[in-house]
Motif scaffolding. Structure first.
Motif, PDB file in Angstrom:
ATOM      1  N   LEU A 246      31.775  67.575  34.344  1.00  0.00           N
ATOM      2  CA  LEU A 246      31.482  67.263  32.943  1.00  0.00           C
ATOM      3  C   LEU A 246      31.496  65.756  32.708  1.00  0.00           C
ATOM      4  N   ASN A 247      31.314  64.981  33.763  1.00  0.00           N
ATOM      5  CA  ASN A 247      31.339  63.537  33.607  1.00  0.00           C
ATOM      6  C   ASN A 247      30.203  63.076  32.692  1.00  0.00           C
ATOM      7  N   GLN A 248      30.561  62.163  31.782  1.00  0.00           N
ATOM      8  CA  GLN A 248      29.638  61.582  30.803  1.00  0.00           C
ATOM      9  C   GLN A 248      29.096  62.621  29.815  1.00  0.00           C
ATOM     10  N   ALA A 249      29.699  63.796  29.753  1.00  0.00           N
ATOM     11  CA  ALA A 249      29.264  64.794  28.777  1.00  0.00           C
ATOM     12  C   ALA A 249      29.784  64.425  27.389  1.00  0.00           C
ATOM     13  N   ALA A 250      29.074  64.909  26.361  1.00  0.00           N
ATOM     14  CA  ALA A 250      29.483  64.656  24.979  1.00  0.00           C
ATOM     15  C   ALA A 250      29.483  65.973  24.220  1.00  0.00           C
ATOM     16  N   LEU A 251      30.639  66.337  23.674  1.00  0.00           N
ATOM     17  CA  LEU A 251      30.785  67.566  22.899  1.00  0.00           C
ATOM     18  C   LEU A 251      31.111  67.199  21.463  1.00  0.00           C
ATOM     19  N   ASP A 252      30.321  67.694  20.534  1.00  0.00           N
ATOM     20  CA  ASP A 252      30.554  67.376  19.124  1.00  0.00           C
ATOM     21  C   ASP A 252      31.634  68.247  18.503  1.00  0.00           C
ATOM     22  N   ALA A 253      32.129  69.221  19.221  1.00  0.00           N
ATOM     23  CA  ALA A 253      33.228  70.057  18.717  1.00  0.00           C
ATOM     24  C   ALA A 253      34.307  70.126  19.799  1.00  0.00           C
ATOM     25  N   ASP A 254      34.651  71.319  20.278  1.00  0.00           N
ATOM     26  CA  ASP A 254      35.806  71.491  21.167  1.00  0.00           C
ATOM     27  C   ASP A 254      35.395  71.834  22.591  1.00  0.00           C
ATOM     28  N   LEU A 255      36.314  71.525  23.503  1.00  0.00           N
ATOM     29  CA  LEU A 255      36.271  72.062  24.861  1.00  0.00           C
ATOM     30  C   LEU A 255      37.354  73.132  24.905  1.00  0.00           C
ATOM     31  N   TRP A 256      36.931  74.387  24.838  1.00  0.00           N
ATOM     32  CA  TRP A 256      37.882  75.484  24.634  1.00  0.00           C
ATOM     33  C   TRP A 256      37.969  76.286  25.921  1.00  0.00           C
ATOM     34  N   ALA A 257      39.086  76.096  26.667  1.00  0.00           N
ATOM     35  CA  ALA A 257      39.189  76.715  27.989  1.00  0.00           C
ATOM     36  C   ALA A 257      40.579  77.248  28.291  1.00  0.00           C
ATOM     37  N   PRO A 258      41.230  77.964  27.368  1.00  0.00           N
ATOM     38  CA  PRO A 258      42.528  78.561  27.725  1.00  0.00           C
ATOM     39  C   PRO A 258      42.331  79.609  28.812  1.00  0.00           C
ATOM     40  N   GLY A 259      43.247  79.625  29.776  1.00  0.00           N
ATOM     41  CA  GLY A 259      43.166  80.598  30.851  1.00  0.00           C
ATOM     42  C   GLY A 259      42.128  80.288  31.912  1.00  0.00           C
ATOM     43  N   LEU A 260      41.563  79.094  31.900  1.00  0.00           N
ATOM     44  CA  LEU A 260      40.575  78.706  32.916  1.00  0.00           C
ATOM     45  C   LEU A 260      41.209  78.728  34.304  1.00  0.00           C
ATOM     46  N   ARG A 261      40.462  79.203  35.312  1.00  0.00           N
ATOM     47  CA  ARG A 261      40.913  79.205  36.704  1.00  0.00           C
ATOM     48  C   ARG A 261      39.906  78.409  37.532  1.00  0.00           C
ATOM     49  N   THR A 262      40.385  77.407  38.228  1.00  0.00           N
ATOM     50  CA  THR A 262      39.498  76.625  39.090  1.00  0.00           C
ATOM     51  C   THR A 262      40.130  76.443  40.461  1.00  0.00           C
ATOM     52  N   GLN A 263      39.286  76.468  41.482  1.00  0.00           N
ATOM     53  CA  GLN A 263      39.687  76.144  42.845  1.00  0.00           C
ATOM     54  C   GLN A 263      38.841  74.944  43.263  1.00  0.00           C
ATOM     55  N   GLY A 264      39.397  73.761  43.081  1.00  0.00           N
ATOM     56  CA  GLY A 264      38.648  72.537  43.310  1.00  0.00           C
ATOM     57  C   GLY A 264      38.854  71.596  42.136  1.00  0.00           C
ATOM     58  N   GLN A 265      38.115  70.529  42.109  1.00  0.00           N
ATOM     59  CA  GLN A 265      38.326  69.478  41.114  1.00  0.00           C
ATOM     60  C   GLN A 265      37.484  69.677  39.863  1.00  0.00           C
ATOM     61  N   ILE A 266      38.100  69.406  38.718  1.00  0.00           N
ATOM     62  CA  ILE A 266      37.376  69.272  37.450  1.00  0.00           C
ATOM     63  C   ILE A 266      37.181  67.775  37.219  1.00  0.00           C
ATOM     64  N   ARG A 267      35.929  67.369  36.979  1.00  0.00           N
ATOM     65  CA  ARG A 267      35.666  65.937  36.771  1.00  0.00           C
ATOM     66  C   ARG A 267      35.171  65.712  35.356  1.00  0.00           C
ATOM     67  N   LEU A 268      35.889  64.831  34.643  1.00  0.00           N
ATOM     68  CA  LEU A 268      35.584  64.527  33.241  1.00  0.00           C
ATOM     69  C   LEU A 268      35.418  63.027  33.019  1.00  0.00           C
ATOM     70  N   HIS A 269      34.999  62.289  34.025  1.00  0.00           N
ATOM     71  CA  HIS A 269      34.865  60.835  33.883  1.00  0.00           C
ATOM     72  C   HIS A 269      33.947  60.492  32.710  1.00  0.00           C
ATOM     73  N   GLY A 270      34.461  59.695  31.789  1.00  0.00           N
ATOM     74  CA  GLY A 270      33.631  59.194  30.706  1.00  0.00           C
ATOM     75  C   GLY A 270      33.196  60.232  29.697  1.00  0.00           C
ATOM     76  N   ALA A 271      33.697  61.449  29.779  1.00  0.00           N
ATOM     77  CA  ALA A 271      33.317  62.485  28.824  1.00  0.00           C
ATOM     78  C   ALA A 271      33.968  62.209  27.469  1.00  0.00           C
ATOM     79  N   ALA A 272      33.349  62.743  26.405  1.00  0.00           N
ATOM     80  CA  ALA A 272      33.860  62.539  25.053  1.00  0.00           C
ATOM     81  C   ALA A 272      33.839  63.871  24.302  1.00  0.00           C
ATOM     82  N   VAL A 273      34.965  64.198  23.680  1.00  0.00           N
ATOM     83  CA  VAL A 273      35.103  65.435  22.912  1.00  0.00           C
ATOM     84  C   VAL A 273      35.489  65.053  21.488  1.00  0.00           C
ATOM     85  N   ALA A 274      34.631  65.407  20.536  1.00  0.00           N
ATOM     86  CA  ALA A 274      34.907  65.037  19.144  1.00  0.00           C
ATOM     87  C   ALA A 274      36.001  65.897  18.528  1.00  0.00           C
TER      88      ALA A 274
END
Length: 487
Positions: free
Chosen positions: A172-200
């Protein structure tokens, strides 16, 4: 594409599209789309048919078309690269044989909830509504770098893994969300990348399970959140990296396990955070890096702190919960940078702001003792003298006790054995108390010291009183100077 080229299942989807009707191929609500590879032709739809519908499907007057499909096996690749889709796309409980491609597409809404996919390629996608991946299972990377989402991104209870690759599984690097990033209970095997992302809005990763042992489980350099970032009751195996991030509200890590023994479990250096909560969780496995961070509130329970910290140039307005200085000071001793004066000053200032001057003095005293260990032997010796005598000026009553004790010893000794006058005819009457005062306090003179001269052991006692008087006076002046400079 002509309708006579469609299978029965595809024709059903084709006819429902212009009226916006939903098509559900599921035999039961509880079936698992992971078994979709075995579904037959009666519920198989080619991706090229869906593409043709979305790009140039039939229309019906007075109706709003939409693609709403559930329980289908989708063969081939759904390729919407650079496409502009003016109607909602809902492909729920579906089994995809290939990862959909939505690179630089513009969509009204995309809903892939509860589907099974081998990944998703959606760099630079524009979504005018929401993007839903609720309970979606991806066996490959989800690429949303540079995405622009006018609504929220939903990833509740989603599972993302990309075995056999070193690339981030959720990009999600450089992503722009005008509302929420809603991820309760998320399961990941590996890296989540949020470089430069913006969540309003806010970020919710509560009860998430993020795993990338030995490396970064979540890498969010220069990440910006206008609301709260909640990572409560979560488990993060791998580092949680937030270097340079800005979180206007609360970063809540309550009840969360952070485990990265190879380095910093939480790296929040150079961050700006409204409130950082580290509470009620198991002890952090790994280091805590808050170098150069700026916090309005630091909620840190001592038992939640790890064995190694980095606190140089950390600033915070208030520190909660209120704990005795004795419970806070061991954390400063564990700073990997060694003696960091700024960390002690911040802690002392936090105590002064709430009116706990006693705790502030204890912190300042601990700072001087820590500093003493960095000095050469003669500096350590002089520091030890100041510590024993007056506690580096932070315990002035101790100086008064020393002075009174020495005054009593000198007065009794010289009362029992008067020193001889230097000029018998001119000397004033001898007074043992004021004579001892003259020896102890170099800035005060009662005319006794210059008029009498003790001999033998009493002369040695006089030298001791003069020397200790100078030491006490010097340390008291140093302590007063520090007090004035702090004010």
């Amino acid at each position: 594409m002509e309708i006579n080229q469609l299978t029965a299942a595809e024709e059903r989807v084709w006819r429902a599209f212009p009226r916006g009707e939903a098509v559900d191929f599921r035999e039961s609500a509880g079936e698992d789309p992971a078994d979709g590879g075995s579904w037959g032709a009666e519920r198989t739809v080619r991706a090229q048919v869906l593409r043709a519908l979305l790009l140039d499907g039939p229309r019906q007057d007075g109706e709003i078309p939409s693609l709403s499909l559930a329980g289908a096996r989708i063969t081939g690749r759904l390729d919407l690269q650079y496409a502009t889709i003016d109607h909602p796309v809902r492909l729920r409980h579906c089994h995809f044989e290939q990862a959909p491609r939505c690179y630089a597409a513009r969509l009204r809404e995309l809903n892939l909830s509860e589907s099974v996919l081998p990944g998703l390629v959606a760099h630079a996608v524009h979504v005018d509504g929401v993007l839903r991946l609720t309970r979606t299972r991806c066996t490959g990377a989800v690429r949303l770098g540079g995405a622009r989402i006018a609504g929220s991104l939903y990833l509740e209870s989603a599972e993302v893994a990309a075995p056999g690759t070193d690339e981030p599984v959720l990009q999600l690097n450089q992503a722009a969300l005008d509302a929420d990033l809603w991820a309760p209970g998320l399961r990941t095997q590996g890296q989540i990348r949020l470089h430069g992302a913006a969540v309003a809005g806010s970020v919710n990763l509560s009860e998430a399970r993020l795993s990338h042992p030995g490396q970064a489980a979540l890498d969010a350099e220069t990440f910006a959140v206008e609301g709260d970032m909640l990572v409560r009751h979560a488990e993060v195996r791998g580092s949680l990296g937030l270097r340079g991030a800005r979180i206007a509200g609360r970063l809540d890590l309550s009840y969360t396990l952070l485990a990265h023994p190879e380095g910093s479990a939480l790296r929040a250096s150079s961050t700006t955070i409204g409130e950082l909560w580290l509470r009620k969780g198991p002890p952090m496995e790994g280091g805590l890096n808050l170098r150069r961070a700026q916090l309005d509130v630091l909620f840190l329970e001592p038992e939640s702190a790890p064995g190694e910290v980095l606190l140089n140039h950390l600033t915070y307005g208030s520190l909660v919960p209120h704990e005795p200085a004795e419970r806070r000071l061991p954390l400063l001793e564990r700073d990997r940078d060694g003696y960091v004066p700024h960390a002690y000053e911040q802690l002392a200032a936090a105590y002064r702001r709430i009116g706990d001057d006693h705790a502030a003095r204890l912190v300042q005293l601990a700072r001087q003792r820590r500093h003493r260990r960095t000095l050469p032997w003669y500096g350590r010796l002089w520091g030890l003298v100041q510590d024993v005598t007056v506690g580096y000026g932070f315990r002035p009553m101790r100086a008064a006790g020393w002075l009174l004790s020495l005054l009593a010893i000198g007065s009794v000794a010289f009362a029992l054995h008067h020193p001889q006058p230097l000029k018998p005819g001119e000397a004033p009457p001898f007074h043992p108390v004021f004579y001892t005062f003259d020896l102890l306090l170099p800035v005060i003179s009662f005319g006794q010291e210059n008029a009498f001269a003790p001999r033998g052991g009493y002369q040695v006692l006089a030298y001791v009183l003069v020397l200790t008087g100078w030491i006490l006076a010097t340390t008291v002046i140093a302590g007063v100077t520090r007090t004035v400079s702090r004010q």
